[in-house]
Every structure is written in C-alpha cells, then in structure tokens.
Design a protein around this motif. Structure first.
Motif, PDB file in Angstrom:
ATOM      1  N   LYS A 286       0.820  -1.210   0.000  1.00 49.47           N
ATOM      2  CA  LYS A 286       0.000   0.000   0.000  1.00 49.47           C
ATOM      3  C   LYS A 286       0.857   1.265   0.000  1.00 49.47           C
ATOM      4  O   LYS A 286       0.365   2.348  -0.324  1.00 49.47           O
ATOM      5  CB  LYS A 286      -0.929   0.003   1.213  1.00 49.47           C
ATOM      6  N   ASN A 287       2.113   1.128   0.391  1.00 48.11           N
ATOM      7  CA  ASN A 287       3.008   2.283   0.423  1.00 48.11           C
ATOM      8  C   ASN A 287       3.707   2.393  -0.932  1.00 48.11           C
ATOM      9  O   ASN A 287       4.700   1.712  -1.194  1.00 48.11           O
ATOM     10  CB  ASN A 287       4.035   2.142   1.547  1.00 48.11           C
ATOM     11  N   THR A 288       3.166   3.230  -1.794  1.00 46.23           N
ATOM     12  CA  THR A 288       3.665   3.323  -3.169  1.00 46.23           C
ATOM     13  C   THR A 288       3.761   4.774  -3.612  1.00 46.23           C
ATOM     14  O   THR A 288       3.192   5.682  -3.005  1.00 46.23           O
ATOM     15  CB  THR A 288       2.737   2.585  -4.149  1.00 46.23           C
ATOM     16  N   VAL A 289       4.489   4.972  -4.693  1.00 46.24           N
ATOM     17  CA  VAL A 289       4.500   6.233  -5.412  1.00 46.24           C
ATOM     18  C   VAL A 289       4.844   5.882  -6.855  1.00 46.24           C
ATOM     19  O   VAL A 289       5.628   4.974  -7.115  1.00 46.24           O
ATOM     20  CB  VAL A 289       5.520   7.234  -4.820  1.00 46.24           C
ATOM     21  N   GLU A 290       4.223   6.576  -7.808  1.00 43.34           N
ATOM     22  CA  GLU A 290       4.476   6.258  -9.205  1.00 43.34           C
ATOM     23  C   GLU A 290       4.406   7.526 -10.039  1.00 43.34           C
ATOM     24  O   GLU A 290       3.714   8.494  -9.690  1.00 43.34           O
ATOM     25  CB  GLU A 290       3.483   5.221  -9.730  1.00 43.34           C
TER      26      GLU A 290
END
Length: 694
Positions: free
Chosen positions: A304-308
């Motif tokens: 759930k801990n993402t960045v794109e």
C-alpha cells in the motif's frame, strides 16, 4: 562371681572343639550322570535404529557357558554364562555366528547360525536450504540416518559432482561462481546401502540494488511479470557486448501489464528518494515515440506504500534516458512519502494501452544525479552544481577555461556591440543562491576575481531578494590591471550613489554583475570567478579558522614529525583564492605525525559538519581531523576522509553528527597521510585552509 562366669565359658568352648570331626567329599561319580551339551541354538534381536546393534542370546541343554564367535572377523570369542546374553554392533551384511556350548563334564556342542543385518532407509528427511548472495547453506534431519551428503549441482567446479558431508545438527556451505538456477541433491545415508534422497531447485545470486544494470553475473536478475507481460535478459540491440532487459507486451496483455524488477523482496537496500532527492533515470529503447512509461516504487513488505510517475518516449528504435520525477506523481496516485521504505520497483511499458506485440529494452535504472542550487562561494568547479547564469541587456556569458590555467573553470562574459549600458549577468537561476547572503548592518563585503581587457573599467555588483526585486543594494569596484587576474572587493555598506541602502533586515539571496557599467557594448571580454562573501576579520582564534589575520597567533604544536607553518597560498585558484594558508610537512617520524592548535574557546557544534580545504600532492591520502578537550585528551572525536585530487584545492567534508555535544572541545588535531611515515619531501607536503562548520 565374674571369675565363675569366665571359667564356665572356657569349659563350654573346649567341649565344642573336642566334639568336631573332619569329613571327606571326594566322590564325583555324580558327574557321570550329567547330560552332555545338546540342542544348541541362538536368538538374534536386531535393534531397528540402523546402529547395527544385535543382542545375542545363546541357548542349549546341559550347558554351563557358551563361546560366542561374532563372525565379523577373526577367531576370537566371548564367553557368556548360561541364561545370559551379549550385545555387538555389526555393519550391514550377512555373518556366520558360531555358538559353542560347554557342559560341566567338559564336553562341548556347537552350532553355526546365519545372521543378516540390513539397515532401513532413513525416514522423515527434512532439509533447510538458505541462500545469501552466491552462497548456500544446507542442513537436514532424518530418522535412521548416519550422515548426509549434499551435491550442489555446480558443474563449474573441478569435480563434476562435488559433495559435502555433514552430520545432523551441522550445516554445509558452498559458494557458487556465478548467479543461476541450480538443483541441489541431499542424500541421507543409513549404516548400509539404503538411502533417502531429496532434490531442490534454488536460485543463486546477489540481490539486485541501485544502480541496476544487467551485466554482472553475480546478481539474480529475476523479474516478475504481470498482466501477461513477458520479460527476459537479452543482448542490447545496438551493442552486443551489453546485457539488458527485454520486455514484450504481447497481444492480449492488459493495459496495466508490467514487470517487477528483482524478486518479491525487491532491492537489497532502500531506494534513497526524498523531497530533495526525488528523481530516477532509466535508459529505454522503444519502438515508437510518445509512449507512456510508468515507474512505480513500493515497499515490498507493504504494497500500500507506493509512489508512481510517468515519462514519455521521444524517439523510436534508439536508446534514450528518461527521467522520472517522484515529486510529480501520476494523477490520482499517492504522493511521495520519504518516511516509507521504498525498496521495490515495477515498470509499465506503453501504460494505458492494450498489448499489441511492442518490444522494449531497458537498462541502467538509477537515482538521477542531483544538481545542487548555486551557493556562495561560487567557484564554477564544484561537481553537480547548477552554474546557470542569466544574461540581460544583450550580454553573452558562456562556460570557459581560465585563460591562465586551463584546468580551472570560469565564466566568460562578452559585452557585444549593441549591448545596453546596463547589460549584465545574474549569477545562477532566478531563484538565486541556496542561502541568504550573511550581511550585517556593519559588515557586508563581497569579492570576485576578474580578468579584464583593460584597467579603469567599472564593475558593478548588485544583490537583491529573489522574491522581491525592489529589495536590493549595489556598489562598484574599478579594474586596476589589464589581461591579468585581480580580486575586486565590493563594500555593500557603501552603496553606489542613488541606489538603495543596505538593510540587514532584508533577505539578499541573488546577485548580478555588470561589466564596464555605463558604457554601451563594444565587444569587450571579461573572465570572472570566485564570487564570495568576505568573512569579517576575527579577533578571536576559533572556528571558522583561516589564516588571513595579521594579528592572531596561529600557534601550532607539532608532534612525531609533523610541522605546520602559515605561508602564502601556493595555488590561489579554483575554490581557494586566499592569500594565506597553512602548510603541513610530514617529516620522518611516526605514521601519525601531525600537529594541533588550541582555540580560544570551545567549538560550537550546533552544526555538525566540518569542512576543510586541502591541497594534496596525491590522491587517496588519508586526512584525519580530530577535536579534543583542552585538558582531557580522552574526550575527543575524529573522522578520516581521503583526498580525491592531486595538486589542486578541494574541500573535504567530515561528518561529526555522532559527536557528544555535552563535552567541550578546544583543540583541533590534523594528521595527513595517516598510516604512512613521511620523509619531508614534496610528496609529504600538504596545504590546508578554511576549517568551517556547516
């Protein structure tokens, strides 16, 4: 009375002795009536634990003792009393056990009995296989085992089928020569021919990390495709010596089809993104321009801990480097959070479009080189610094080499025909310097080295607030030499007539320079370098420590062969144009020869990064900077760094973040080329200057 008692006792004893008579027992005729040994037999009880332990119980009639011949070598025997048994360990095999029964008459009888000892195959074989980089560690447990053999499936070694042996509760370790997929075979041995075997396929290789290329055979370049993507290692389509990742998005692949780099645990270390370090680059070979490439970072332990973020290809069938800015995430996706442990990356080629058979190649995923905002002093030599300048009034400024020293980077400004009388150049981008210029109400001097084509030309310096151009102050200096370097000093507490006065309450963080101010352009050329704030002379010896004062006593105490003096700067170029510096000569003595200076008071370690400019005769010399308490040398802290330049000034950084600020430190100790004995030559002569806290 007592005498009568003793007399009666003696009389009785004599009567008993006189009444005893010896009898003879020499009749052995009863032996003739004893039966001879007969019906000899033996019972074998084999323990079912693969130890080979056998309990031998001989039987027979008319037997008092037995001789037991084990039958596993030699003619020795063991005596066993009737009704007893004996234990003996055998190897797996078939044996003839001879039992000889002895009767009390001296007669014997015997029997030869076959004994078969066979071991069971080990059961419940359980293995533990752990891989770390190119190494594997193997352990095992089983019932009825005697030991284990492990075959590593590594044909690159000298023995085509090498194995290690180990016992239960032990392990065996093996290092593979390169990454790959191997089949290891673990064999549990019994005491004989019976064995139990298991095989396991393992992937060996170092865990990937940034920067990520695909050329090192020591790394495990496993990828995980999803959405029907297809990826595999391949040869660079433009360079057959380079290995890359080939990704195909076939017909039927999802619009979100992608490839996760590495295994499920991602990279070996956290991807070092932060608000100030937020860009990554990747080389892409695309079949078309204008295609969206998405790069997604996440925590492997918490998806759930993402960045794109996205980038678009700009060319077809050629390599290009795309930059992914995580401070600008894709619309509708989470923002960058530097508190997260991003350690996994996935790439989506032609994102948002169904698969159609397009083929992509990728290579060299890494953090983008971060370009620092310009700051004082401005030398034009610091790596990864944005030395952009902004011309106005038709000025023309370019990067150039020092006309007197080709290795020194400078700026070259031409004021061409038609340039305005006020034509000038802003130092840096419109955002100016990274920090406020440290002016005070009573002191505000800046300097700049200038190489002018003529003497007597006006050079104006203007500083301002980059957020508000109405907040400014400016002053001038006059060139005094032609076709030679000189240092011009600008006193901003004495602004030029008709311009605003200095106000120390304002923020000044931007500077512009005007060459030959007040004269229309006519082609004059100027070189300039080393724009700096001139520090206010100090009457107290402390940090920052330079060697410019004519009144301070720079009293160094030398030890074990070190010798420090204050001298003229041997190379007033690059990042250090000071006239005076300190010189350390390391003479024959101890490997730690050096010198120290006692300051007037404790160093204020509110800031914990020490910097020092060093001029070294060689690259890779160890420079130790240590601080100590004035009276207690056990209270100290030190850091050591290596020189990276020879015969040029560089600024070394010493990380003092771990220093105990509850203690006080008044001494600065310096050791150059730590670990080597000096000889007093030029190869052991160092210069240093400008010890500062940042």
């Amino acid at each position: 009375m007592n005498a009568i008692k003793y007399f009666l006792s003696i009389t009785l004893l004599m009567a008993v002795i006189t009444g005893c008579k010896k009898e003879k027992f020499d009749d052995v005729s009863f032996v003739n009536n004893v039966a001879d040994p007969a019906k000899i037999s033996v019972l074998f009880d084999i323990t079912q634990d693969n130890t080979g332990l056998v309990t031998i119980t001989p039987n027979g009639e008319g037997v008092s003792t037995f001789d037991v011949y084990y039958g596993d070598g030699g003619e020795t025997f063991v005596k066993v009393a009737a009704g007893k048994n004996i234990e003996h360990k055998y190897a797996e095999g078939v044996y003839k056990v001879k039992i000889v029964g002895h009767g009390i008459s001296g007669k014997t009888a015997e029997v030869n009995q076959s004994l078969t000892v066979s071991f069971m195959a080990p059961a419940n074989l359980k293995t533990t296989v752990t891989t770390t980089g190119l190494a594997v560690t193997v352990g095992a447990t089983a019932d009825f085992e005697t030991m284990f053999h492990v075959y590593y499936g590594d044909e690159a070694t000298a023995n085509p089928e090498p194995y290690d042996s180990f016992m239960q509760e032990q392990t065996a370790t093996h290092n593979y020569p390169k990454a790959g997929t191997y089949t290891i075979r673990i064999v549990a041995l019994s005491g004989g021919v019976a064995t139990t075997t298991v095989e396991q396929i393992i992937k060996i290789g170092k865990q990937i990390d940034l920067p990520l290329a695909f050329d090192d055979s020591n790394f495990d370049y496993t990828t995980s495709d999803f959405g029907n993507n297809q990826s595999a290692l391949a040869t660079d389509p433009k360079n057959n010596t380079n290995k890359v990742l080939k990704v195909t998005k076939p017909a039927g692949a999802e619009v979100w089809a992608g490839t996760t780099l590495g295994t499920a645990t991602g990279f070996a270390t956290k991807i070092p993104v932060s608000p100030l370090n937020n860009k990554m680059t990747m080389r892409i070979y695309s079949p078309a321009a204008g295609l969206t490439i998405k790069l997604k970072l996440e925590e492997h332990a918490n998806g759930k801990n993402t960045v794109e973020t996205d980038a678009k290809t700009t060319i077809a069938n050629a390599w290009e480097t795309l930059t992914f800015d995580f401070n600008n995430p894709s619309a509708g996706t989470p923002a960058l959070n530097a508190a997260f442990n991003y350690d996994k990356a996935s790439v989506f080629f032609d994102f948002g479009t169904p698969g159609s058979g397009k083929v992509f190649y990728m290579d060299d995923l890494q953090m983008a080189i971060q370009i620092a905002q310009i700051s004082l002093p401005v030398t034009f030599d610091a790596p990864n610094t944005d030395y952009t300048v902004t011309d106005f009034g038709n000025n023309n400024t370019v990067d150039a080499n020092d006309p007197t020293l080709a290795s020194n980077k400078v700026k070259k400004t031409t004021k061409p025909n038609g340039a305005e009388v006020w034509a000038g150049t802003t130092i840096g981008t419109p955002a100016g310097f990274s920090a406020k210029i440290p002016v005070t109400a009573s002191y505000a001097k800046m300097s700049m080295r200038v190489y002018s084509t003529a003497a007597g030309l006006r050079v104006r310096l203007k500083i301002e607030d980059h957020n508000n151009g109405n907040i400014s102050v400016e002053t001038e200096a006059i060139t005094t030499v032609a076709n030679a370097w000189e240092t011009l000093t600008f006193d901003l507490t004495a602004p030029f007539t008709g311009t605003p006065a200095l106000n120390a309450a304002n923020t000044y963080d931007k500077a512009s320079v005007f060459f030959d101010f007040g004269t229309a352009g006519n082609g004059k050329v100027f070189y300039w370098d080393d724009v700096k704030f001139v520090p206010q002379p100090s009457s107290i010896l402390g940090i920052p420590l330079d060697f410019q004062s004519a009144t301070l006593n720079y009293a160094f105490t030398d030890f074990e062969g070190g010798a420090v003096t204050v001298v003229n700067n041997p190379s007033a170029t690059g990042i250090n144009t000071s006239t005076k510096v300190a010189k350390m000569v390391k003479n024959a003595g101890a490997t730690y020869a050096g010198s120290y200076i006692a300051l007037a008071g404790p160093i204020d370690f509110t800031k914990k990064t020490l910097k020092m400019k060093v001029y070294s005769p060689k690259v890779g010399a160890k420079v130790l900077l240590k601080v100590e308490n004035l009276t207690d040398g056990s209270v100290s802290f030190e850091k050591e760094v290596l020189t990276t330049k020879a015969n040029a000034w560089e600024e070394l950084t010493f990380d003092y973040s771990a220093i105990n600020t509850a203690k006080s430190y008044q001494k600065v100790v310096l050791i150059f080329d730590n670990g080597n004995v000096g000889d007093g030559s030029a190869n052991f002569t160092y210069y240093f200057d400008d010890i500062t806290l940042n």
